[in-house]
Design a protein around this motif. Structure first.
Motif, PDB file in Angstrom:
ATOM      1  N   LYS A  57     -18.335 -69.588  10.714  1.00 56.06           N
ATOM      2  CA  LYS A  57     -17.814 -69.846   9.363  1.00 56.06           C
ATOM      3  C   LYS A  57     -16.608 -68.958   9.086  1.00 56.06           C
ATOM      4  O   LYS A  57     -16.444 -67.890   9.696  1.00 56.06           O
ATOM      5  CB  LYS A  57     -18.894 -69.601   8.311  1.00 56.06           C
ATOM      6  N   LEU A  58     -15.766 -69.466   8.178  1.00 55.19           N
ATOM      7  CA  LEU A  58     -14.596 -68.718   7.724  1.00 55.19           C
ATOM      8  C   LEU A  58     -15.022 -67.840   6.561  1.00 55.19           C
ATOM      9  O   LEU A  58     -15.397 -68.330   5.503  1.00 55.19           O
ATOM     10  CB  LEU A  58     -13.489 -69.690   7.284  1.00 55.19           C
ATOM     11  N   VAL A  59     -14.982 -66.554   6.758  1.00 51.94           N
ATOM     12  CA  VAL A  59     -15.444 -65.613   5.735  1.00 51.94           C
ATOM     13  C   VAL A  59     -14.384 -65.421   4.665  1.00 51.94           C
ATOM     14  O   VAL A  59     -14.666 -65.485   3.452  1.00 51.94           O
ATOM     15  CB  VAL A  59     -15.816 -64.262   6.379  1.00 51.94           C
ATOM     16  N   ASP A  60     -13.112 -65.228   5.061  1.00 47.54           N
ATOM     17  CA  ASP A  60     -12.051 -64.954   4.082  1.00 47.54           C
ATOM     18  C   ASP A  60     -10.714 -65.183   4.768  1.00 47.54           C
ATOM     19  O   ASP A  60     -10.608 -65.165   6.005  1.00 47.54           O
ATOM     20  CB  ASP A  60     -12.162 -63.508   3.586  1.00 47.54           C
ATOM     21  N   SER A  61      -9.709 -65.402   3.962  1.00 44.01           N
ATOM     22  CA  SER A  61      -8.335 -65.494   4.455  1.00 44.01           C
ATOM     23  C   SER A  61      -7.422 -64.822   3.448  1.00 44.01           C
ATOM     24  O   SER A  61      -7.568 -65.002   2.236  1.00 44.01           O
ATOM     25  CB  SER A  61      -7.922 -66.962   4.651  1.00 44.01           C
ATOM     26  N   ALA A 112     -10.692 -64.112   8.525  1.00 39.73           N
ATOM     27  CA  ALA A 112     -11.874 -63.437   9.065  1.00 39.73           C
ATOM     28  C   ALA A 112     -12.925 -64.478   9.414  1.00 39.73           C
ATOM     29  O   ALA A 112     -13.226 -65.367   8.600  1.00 39.73           O
ATOM     30  CB  ALA A 112     -12.420 -62.435   8.068  1.00 39.73           C
ATOM     31  N   LEU A 113     -13.502 -64.338  10.628  1.00 41.63           N
ATOM     32  CA  LEU A 113     -14.503 -65.287  11.115  1.00 41.63           C
ATOM     33  C   LEU A 113     -15.790 -64.549  11.473  1.00 41.63           C
ATOM     34  O   LEU A 113     -15.774 -63.383  11.876  1.00 41.63           O
ATOM     35  CB  LEU A 113     -13.991 -66.011  12.367  1.00 41.63           C
ATOM     36  N   GLU A 114     -16.913 -65.279  11.364  1.00 40.08           N
ATOM     37  CA  GLU A 114     -18.219 -64.786  11.802  1.00 40.08           C
ATOM     38  C   GLU A 114     -18.967 -65.928  12.462  1.00 40.08           C
ATOM     39  O   GLU A 114     -18.821 -67.097  12.062  1.00 40.08           O
ATOM     40  CB  GLU A 114     -19.036 -64.248  10.613  1.00 40.08           C
TER      41      GLU A 114
END
Length: 527
Positions: A307-311, A317-319
């Motif tokens: 999932k895409l955590v933030d941009s 940021a990915l996790e």
């Protein structure tokens, strides 16, 4: 010394007739033999050096009493017996004693079986502790179990401690004993503790697992498995295999056994073939086991989720989570890729990444990106990847003429880095060393210097600049300075200085060179 025995012999002759005369009368037949031994002992004692003086007076005493006829009365017998009592004190030599009776030897020791086959038994033992009256040899006897009739195995005595009983019947159970024989007869027998079965020698089974299989056997899915496990054992052992404690499935795994090895064969391996295999080699009541681990590995599955955590700015940021299927081996890393919505082309971002989260940078403003993650193990990268559901949109900077109540986006200002100043005054890192040279032999002076900007190197002799003198060769390579003096003479000795200077300063280093002349002595001096 020879003068003394002469009269002794005469006295012995005189004493002899006196002793013989009492032997004639019949009334005293027993006293004659009693007196005869001392008469014979007199000449024996006379021959001894120590008893000469004692026996001579004893023999001369009866001589003046009268003629030989007066000695006949029995009253003179005690006078003759006096020297007979002195003889035991001096222990005259006795008649040779007969040899002692022969004594048999003690029993042989440590009887054991050295070898057995289907027609013979080989024995070995140790010699008796006490051989008695010597040792002539050994006899080996045997009898069948349940019988009391002992059969002699050797027709003649054997002198060595090993014997082969041959011509036996396979399957017989024999009791065997060994007896030592000498002049005293047979010794006590030594027998085997247990009966021996006549059959082929039993070698304890032993599995010789190859070194490559002692840790783990790793194969890829679909590969062929052909493992040869050698062993020893006699007679032919019974071989059995198990997998994880259960009998093998003969439809998937083939086992081929011979007298020396066992082969485990799988034509096309699958993940289900992984496990702990155990081979058992058994001969009678003896057995040996060997275990080996077979690991069938495959490509891993994709991560469970990403999932895409933030941009923000040019970053995203990915996790993600580890894959559910690791391919039967550990996960070694992850591969992250990005794709622009406009082109749809996937580009590599990170490879062999070990963590479960990452930050992707250097994204282009105004583009929208999608990300995907692959899992990796020792076999390779997963065939499919986990893709983010949400896309990261990198916004553009708002133009200055557009008035908005709140700013949208950010303005990128690159960081300013101050350039490092590497300037440095000259400094010698390796100084010159004093040297001694020989006339006519080229020599070289060496030193090392550093500095920025690159320093200028000058060589001086006795504080005088050398310059471009062809006798000298000056080299400066990567800060290593050398001065070569070609065929120096005695006038080339002195103090040499290397000077390095640049805009920030200068440095010098010096050494002393001594040029020696080789003196060859003349022939006159040698003489």
């Amino acid at each position: 010394m020879p003068a003394k025995p002469a009269p002794i012999k005469k006295s012995a002759k005189k004493a002899a007739p006196k002793e013989e005369t009492p032997a004639e009368p019949a009334p005293v037949p027993e006293a004659v033999p009693a007196e005869a031994p001392p008469a014979e002992a007199a000449p024996v004692e006379a021959s001894a050096g120590a008893a000469v003086e004692e026996t001579a007076p004893a023999a001369e005493a009866p001589a003046p009493e009268g003629p030989a006829e007066e000695a006949a009365p029995s009253t003179d017998a005690p006078a003759v017996a006096a020297p007979a009592e002195a003889a035991p004190v001096e222990e005259p030599p006795k008649a040779p004693t007969p040899p002692p009776p022969a004594v048999p030897a003690s029993a042989p020791q440590n009887l054991s079986v050295d070898d057995v086959n289907d027609t013979s038994v080989t024995l070995k033992w140790r010699s008796p502790e006490n051989t008695g009256s010597g040792l002539d040899g050994y006899t080996v006897e045997y009898c069948k179990e349940g019988s009391s009739e002992w059969v002699l195995a050797n027709k003649e005595l054997i002198t060595y401690n090993r014997f082969v009983i041959s011509g036996l019947t396979t399957g017989d159970l024999l009791n065997i004993r060994v007896v030592a024989v000498n002049a005293g007869g047979r010794s006590e027998p030594v027998a085997l503790a247990q009966p021996v079965t006549v059959r082929e020698v039993v070698d304890r089974p032993k599995v010789r697992l190859p070194r490559a299989l002692r840790s783990r056997c790793v194969k890829h899915v679909g590969e062929q498995i052909n493992l040869v496990i050698p062993f020893i054992g006699k007679p032919k052992p019974v071989i059995s295999w198990t997998k994880d404690g259960q009998p093998l499935d003969t439809k998937k795994v083939n086992i081929r056994n011979s007298d020396k090895d066992s082969i485990l064969f799988i034509r096309k391996s699958e993940r289900e073939d992984s496990g702990s295999y155990e081979m058992t080699v058994k001969v009678d009541s003896f057995e040996d086991k060997a275990s080996l681990i077979i690991q069938i590995v495959d490509l891993p599955g994709p991560p469970a989720s990403v999932k895409l955590v933030d941009s923000w700015g040019f970053n995203a940021a990915l996790e993600w989570t580890a894959p559910k299927d690791n391919g039967n081996t550990e996960i070694t890393g992850y591969t992250i890729q990005k794709a622009d919505k406009k082109t749809g082309e996937w580009l590599m971002v990170l490879e062999h990444f070990h963590r479960l989260n990452a930050t992707v940078s250097d994204l282009v403003m105004g583009n929208t990106y999608t990300f995907r993650v692959f899992a990796e193990n020792k076999v390779g990268r997963s065939e499919t990847a986990a893709v983010t559901k949400d896309a990261a949109h990198i916004q553009k900077t708002v133009p200055a003429e557009v008035v908005v109540p709140c700013p949208v986006g950010i303005v990128y200002k690159p960081l300013e880095y101050k350039e490092h100043d590497f300037s440095e005054a000259p400094k010698f890192t390796a100084p010159l060393s004093n040297r001694a040279a020989t006339v006519g032999y080229t020599t070289k002076l060496l030193c090392a210097v550093r500095g920025s900007p690159k320093p200028k190197i000058e060589w001086l002799k006795n504080q005088m600049l050398i310059g471009d003198d062809p006798k000298y060769r000056q080299i400066n390579n990567q800060g290593v300075c050398s001065l070569e003096i070609r065929k120096p003479s005695s006038f080339d000795g002195g103090v040499y200085t290397c000077r390095a200077k640049n805009a920030l300063g200068e440095a010098t280093v010096a050494c002393k060179l001594e040029v020696k002349q080789v003196i060859i002595p003349d022939e006159k001096d040698r003489k």
